[in-house]
Design an enzyme around this catalytic site. Structure first.
Site, PDB file in Angstrom:
ATOM      1  N   GLU A 256       0.864  -1.088   0.161  1.00  0.00           N
ATOM      2  CA  GLU A 256       0.050   0.088  -0.059  1.00  0.00           C
ATOM      3  C   GLU A 256       0.885   1.355  -0.065  1.00  0.00           C
ATOM      4  OE1 GLU A 256      -4.424   0.448   1.622  1.00  0.00           O
ATOM      5  OE2 GLU A 256      -2.738   1.010   3.490  1.00  0.00           O
TER       6      GLU A 256
ATOM      7  N   HIS B  27       6.075 -26.861   3.730  1.00  0.00           N
ATOM      8  CA  HIS B  27       5.393 -27.985   3.197  1.00  0.00           C
ATOM      9  C   HIS B  27       4.339 -27.625   2.242  1.00  0.00           C
ATOM     10  CE1 HIS B  27       6.916 -31.192   5.647  1.00  0.00           C
ATOM     11  NE2 HIS B  27       7.318 -30.456   6.501  1.00  0.00           N
TER      12      HIS B  27
ATOM     13  N   LYS C 157     -13.956   1.453  -4.327  1.00  0.00           N
ATOM     14  CA  LYS C 157     -14.870   1.848  -3.127  1.00  0.00           C
ATOM     15  C   LYS C 157     -15.939   2.579  -3.628  1.00  0.00           C
ATOM     16  CE  LYS C 157     -12.850   3.464   0.529  1.00  0.00           C
ATOM     17  NZ  LYS C 157     -11.940   3.987   1.327  1.00  0.00           N
TER      18      LYS C 157
END
Length: 517
Positions: free
Chosen positions: A345, A376, A490
């Site tokens: 960001e 793993h 947004k």
């Protein structure tokens, strides 16, 4: 790009590319040159002298020649001047016309800002002490609603510092998905629960929607005055009071503190309430110790800047598009997510602070995982994949558990072995002609080895990454303190909600399929 900047980059690109094993063979002092220990002259909350962190970049491709070039780049980009602006409270966030004063929250910054931060901290401590003392009745649970920096920082700190029974059981809810809030409700008794609303503007739609639902939950479960159970953490105290929060339970923080840097402000309230004020204060002390190092050390002796040199080398010279962080400590399980937000960001930008296009790749994709779980899952790609991914390993010498020491010994040996294997490579084939069992090696990694993961060390570790992110931004000419990239989506979400805008055929079809039209 200035002539000085061009010359520095030219010098960096001219440095011969050698393998890590060749670099070790050529310099018997490589480890001592690229390993640095920082210790803190402060006490941990337990009263013992806090330890430190060993930073080791010897398994990266950094050399004296490269560091000379990067120091010239830092001079060309006026790193020292930018650092002074940051720490003096100048308006370094040029696109939004304000300072970035997260360091003032822990005692490093302009005198007036530090004094204001101290006063706000005193107000928060008084409320925390009052709640712990029973002023709001019995409080067993806190539901903390926020998003982004208002949630991720507190949750990381709580995970790291509340291995023992928390003073107050804290549930951090960030997702607008109602399932997250219902899970918190299921774990809490309304009669002994407080709600903390964390929003810089007190208008963030996800946070305010979750807050309203939390108040409704209190009301429908026998709490006559749900607003009387709310604490607000915001840079807009007037909006919090208008929402119905009593002014005595509004904990403001400074407008110049950005969300992803706000853990040190009143956004840290759930940490102070859940882990205890001493733990929160220990974090501040550790962060301030790192601030002091960052403010005073120059060139390659400045560890956040040295880390930025390595970061830029791999993104702009070696073409790496990702960097991974693996915490060999369960308590730091959220650290990769935290760094992902902090770095991507801040520095995921396509234009520089002056509005011109950037000169090359910017923030890499930051990702990671926890200890042997990650081995793993994703280490196959790191060892034998086609992507070159620099890795940061983070571990603690002291264990975080009281079990058989074998647990921690196996954890640490795996951490150190992975770094060695990434560098050296090898052939595990019985038949040397089997290429599937060949490990090419020459994969870079850095290690941060903490003496212990106490509050002071956690604060220093987080502050190190903040300053590393800032140093990267300065060297690229980026403003790391705005985040306009989050705004367009947004706005479009609001347009879909209102039904007042036309979208592409694909989006319209999805809206219709979900019954939102």
């Amino acid at each position: 790009m200035s002539d000085a900047e061009t010359n520095a980059w030219d010098a960096i690109h001219r440095v011969e590319k050698r393998t890590l094993l060749e670099l070790f063979d050529a310099d018997s002092e490589r480890v001592s040159k690229l390993s640095h220990r920082l210790a803190w002259g402060v006490e941990s909350p337990g009263g013992q002298e806090a330890g430190g962190i060993l930073f080791d970049w010897s398994k990266t491709h950094l050399t004296d020649e490269l560091l000379d070039g990067f120091e010239a780049l830092a001079d060309a980009m006026d790193f020292a001047g930018a650092r002074e602006k940051l720490l003096s409270g100048a308006k370094i966030n040029v696109t939004e016309g304000r300072a970035a004063e997260h360091t003032a929250q822990r005692g490093t910054g302009a005198e007036a800002s530090v004094e204001e931060a101290v006063a706000l901290m005193g107000r928060m401590k008084a409320l925390v002490d009052a709640i712990h003392g029973g002023a709001m009745g019995e409080v067993k649970h806190l539901i903390h609603v926020g998003i982004g920096g208002s949630a991720l920082g507190p949750k990381l700190a709580l995970d790291a510092l509340t291995r023992d029974l928390a003073l107050v059981d804290v549930h951090v809810v960030s997702n607008i998905d109602g399932v997250a809030l219902e899970q918190a409700f299921a774990a809490c008794d309304p009669a002994t629960t407080l709600i903390a609303i964390a929003s810089k503007t007190f208008t963030t739609i996800e946070t305010m929607t979750n807050a309203t639902s939390a108040l409704h939950w209190l009301k429908t479960n026998g709490v006559d005055d749900p607003h009387g159970r709310v604490v607000a953490l915001t840079a807009n105290p007037e909006a919090a009071v208008e929402f119905g929060v009593d002014e005595t339970r509004v904990l403001p923080f400074m407008e110049s503190v950005g969300g992803r840097y706000s853990l040190w402000s009143s956004i840290g309230f759930p940490v102070a309430l859940g882990a205890g004020w001493d733990e929160f204060e220990g974090m501040l002390a550790g962060a301030q110790a790192m601030d002091e190092h960052f403010a005073s050390a120059d060139g390659r002796a400045n560890l956040p800047l040295l880390a930025a040199f390595a970061d830029l080398y791999y993104t702009r010279v070696r073409g790496c598009q990702a960097r991974a962080c693996f915490a060999y400590d369960e308590r730091l399980g959220l650290l990769p997510d935290y760094l992902q937000q902090l770095e991507m960001e801040s520095n995921g930008k396509r234009v520089k602070a002056d509005g011109t296009p950037v000169d090359g790749p910017t923030a890499p994709i930051t990702w990671g995982g926890v200890g042997t779980d990650a081995q793993h899952a994703v280490f196959q790609l790191l060892h034998q994949g086609t992507h070159l991914v620099p890795v940061d390993f983070i571990a603690s010498i002291a264990p975080g558990d009281d079990l058989d020491p074998a647990h921690h010994r196996i954890l640490l040996t795996n951490c150190f072995a992975q770094g060695a294997a990434l560098m050296a490579g090898g052939n595990m084939a019985a038949d040397e002609k089997d290429p599937a069992r060949v490990f090419p090696g020459d994969r870079p990694s850095a290690t941060m080895l903490c003496d212990d993961l106490d509050a002071v060390t956690l604060g220093a570790l987080i502050a190190f990454h903040e300053h590393r992110t800032f140093a990267n931004a300065v060297l690229m000419g980026i403003n790391p303190f705005d985040q306009f990239g989050v705004e367009l989506g947004k706005k479009m979400a609001k347009d879909i909600e209102s039904g007042g805008a036309e979208f592409d055929a694909s989006t319209q079809a999805l809206v219709g399929a979900a019954g939102l039209a």
